[in-house]
Scaffold this motif. Structure first.
Motif, PDB file in Angstrom:
ATOM      1  N   ALA A  89       0.828  -1.211   0.000  1.00  0.00           N
ATOM      2  CA  ALA A  89       0.000   0.000   0.000  1.00  0.00           C
ATOM      3  C   ALA A  89       0.862   1.260   0.000  1.00  0.00           C
ATOM      4  O   ALA A  89       0.538   2.244  -0.672  1.00  0.00           O
ATOM      5  CB  ALA A  89      -0.934  -0.005   1.206  1.00  0.00           C
ATOM      6  N   ILE A  90       1.972   1.228   0.715  1.00  0.00           N
ATOM      7  CA  ILE A  90       2.892   2.375   0.717  1.00  0.00           C
ATOM      8  C   ILE A  90       3.514   2.543  -0.664  1.00  0.00           C
ATOM      9  O   ILE A  90       3.576   3.643  -1.205  1.00  0.00           O
ATOM     10  CB  ILE A  90       3.980   2.196   1.802  1.00  0.00           C
ATOM     11  N   ARG A  91       3.971   1.445  -1.244  1.00  0.00           N
ATOM     12  CA  ARG A  91       4.577   1.511  -2.580  1.00  0.00           C
ATOM     13  C   ARG A  91       3.591   2.051  -3.613  1.00  0.00           C
ATOM     14  O   ARG A  91       3.951   2.818  -4.496  1.00  0.00           O
ATOM     15  CB  ARG A  91       5.071   0.132  -3.013  1.00  0.00           C
ATOM     16  N   ASP A  92       2.323   1.655  -3.495  1.00  0.00           N
ATOM     17  CA  ASP A  92       1.297   2.090  -4.445  1.00  0.00           C
ATOM     18  C   ASP A  92       0.716   3.462  -4.107  1.00  0.00           C
ATOM     19  O   ASP A  92      -0.241   3.898  -4.739  1.00  0.00           O
ATOM     20  CB  ASP A  92       0.170   1.059  -4.492  1.00  0.00           C
ATOM     21  N   ASP A  93       1.271   4.136  -3.098  1.00  0.00           N
ATOM     22  CA  ASP A  93       0.807   5.453  -2.638  1.00  0.00           C
ATOM     23  C   ASP A  93      -0.636   5.433  -2.148  1.00  0.00           C
ATOM     24  O   ASP A  93      -1.344   6.456  -2.197  1.00  0.00           O
ATOM     25  CB  ASP A  93       0.978   6.513  -3.733  1.00  0.00           C
ATOM     26  N   GLU A  99       1.583   7.658   8.204  1.00  0.00           N
ATOM     27  CA  GLU A  99       0.267   7.263   8.712  1.00  0.00           C
ATOM     28  C   GLU A  99       0.196   5.772   9.062  1.00  0.00           C
ATOM     29  O   GLU A  99      -0.891   5.234   9.240  1.00  0.00           O
ATOM     30  CB  GLU A  99      -0.807   7.586   7.666  1.00  0.00           C
ATOM     31  N   THR A 100       1.349   5.108   9.180  1.00  0.00           N
ATOM     32  CA  THR A 100       1.348   3.653   9.332  1.00  0.00           C
ATOM     33  C   THR A 100       1.573   3.145  10.746  1.00  0.00           C
ATOM     34  O   THR A 100       1.579   1.945  10.959  1.00  0.00           O
ATOM     35  CB  THR A 100       2.431   3.025   8.440  1.00  0.00           C
ATOM     36  N   GLY A 101       1.764   3.971  11.714  1.00  0.00           N
ATOM     37  CA  GLY A 101       2.175   3.495  13.034  1.00  0.00           C
ATOM     38  C   GLY A 101       1.094   3.162  14.033  1.00  0.00           C
ATOM     39  O   GLY A 101       1.383   2.795  15.165  1.00  0.00           O
ATOM     40  N   ARG A 102      -0.171   3.245  13.679  1.00  0.00           N
ATOM     41  CA  ARG A 102      -1.238   3.053  14.665  1.00  0.00           C
ATOM     42  C   ARG A 102      -1.560   1.583  14.947  1.00  0.00           C
ATOM     43  O   ARG A 102      -1.690   1.184  16.097  1.00  0.00           O
ATOM     44  CB  ARG A 102      -2.505   3.770  14.204  1.00  0.00           C
TER      45      ARG A 102
END
Length: 179
Positions: A89-93, A99-102
């Protein structure tokens, strides 16, 4: 370097299963294989995109022989890993790295001697780190029982499923957290 760590299912020897199959062996041929934890295979890749591409190349084998695949990219976090779905998901923007640490899946890490003795009375001193470069002479540490946690501030709740030496934090997507 971006690191990829594949965690084998309990009933298989992941390294053997991957290297005994020509397509997987060819996909891994250019990498220096490491075993940071028991029944894992880890490699260093040049980028987040290369890590996702390797996981995609190995997908058929991962579905059959692996319980999880993690990626650690120093541009996102030096210490926390990302789930396969999250890194894609990060690679695909689709999601921003900040926003990934929760949502987290936290694994306990125990010395291999402790997993064979469930009546151990307390934590043992471990000099190694959960780094893909360190492996103790008596075998690598083992990942045990993942626990889902939500980070609400700067700290995360303690891992309390069992007595462990250390923990390994994996950031996951909201859908993986709720599944």
């Amino acid at each position: 370097m971006t690191q990829v760590c594949l965690v084998g299912s309990d009933d298989v020897n992941l390294r053997y299963e991957l290297l005994s199959r020509e397509t997987a062996r060819n996909a891994l041929a250019t990498y220096d294989l490491q075993e940071p934890f028991a029944n894992t295979v880890a490699v260093d890749t040049v980028s987040l995109g290369a890590a996702v591409a390797l996981l995609n190349d190995l997908n058929w084998y991962l579905v059959r022989f692996a319980d999880a695949a993690f990626v650690r990219d120093p541009s996102i976090s030096e210490t926390e890993w990302l789930s396969r779905n999250l890194v894609a998901a990060i690679r695909d923007d689709d999601i921003a790295p900040e926003e990934t640490g929760r949502f987290l899946k936290v694994y306990g890490i125990v010395d291999p001697d402790r997993t064979s003795d469930a009546d151990d009375e307390g934590p043992t001193e471990v000099e190694s780190t959960p780094d893909t470069q360190s492996v103790e002479a008596d075998g690598p540490p083992e990942l045990v029982e993942p626990m889902l946690l939500t980070r609400t501030g700067d700290t995360i709740p303690d891992y309390d499923l069992q007595d462990v030496d250390e923990t390994l934090i994996v950031r996951v997507t909201e859908s993986e957290f709720g599944a």
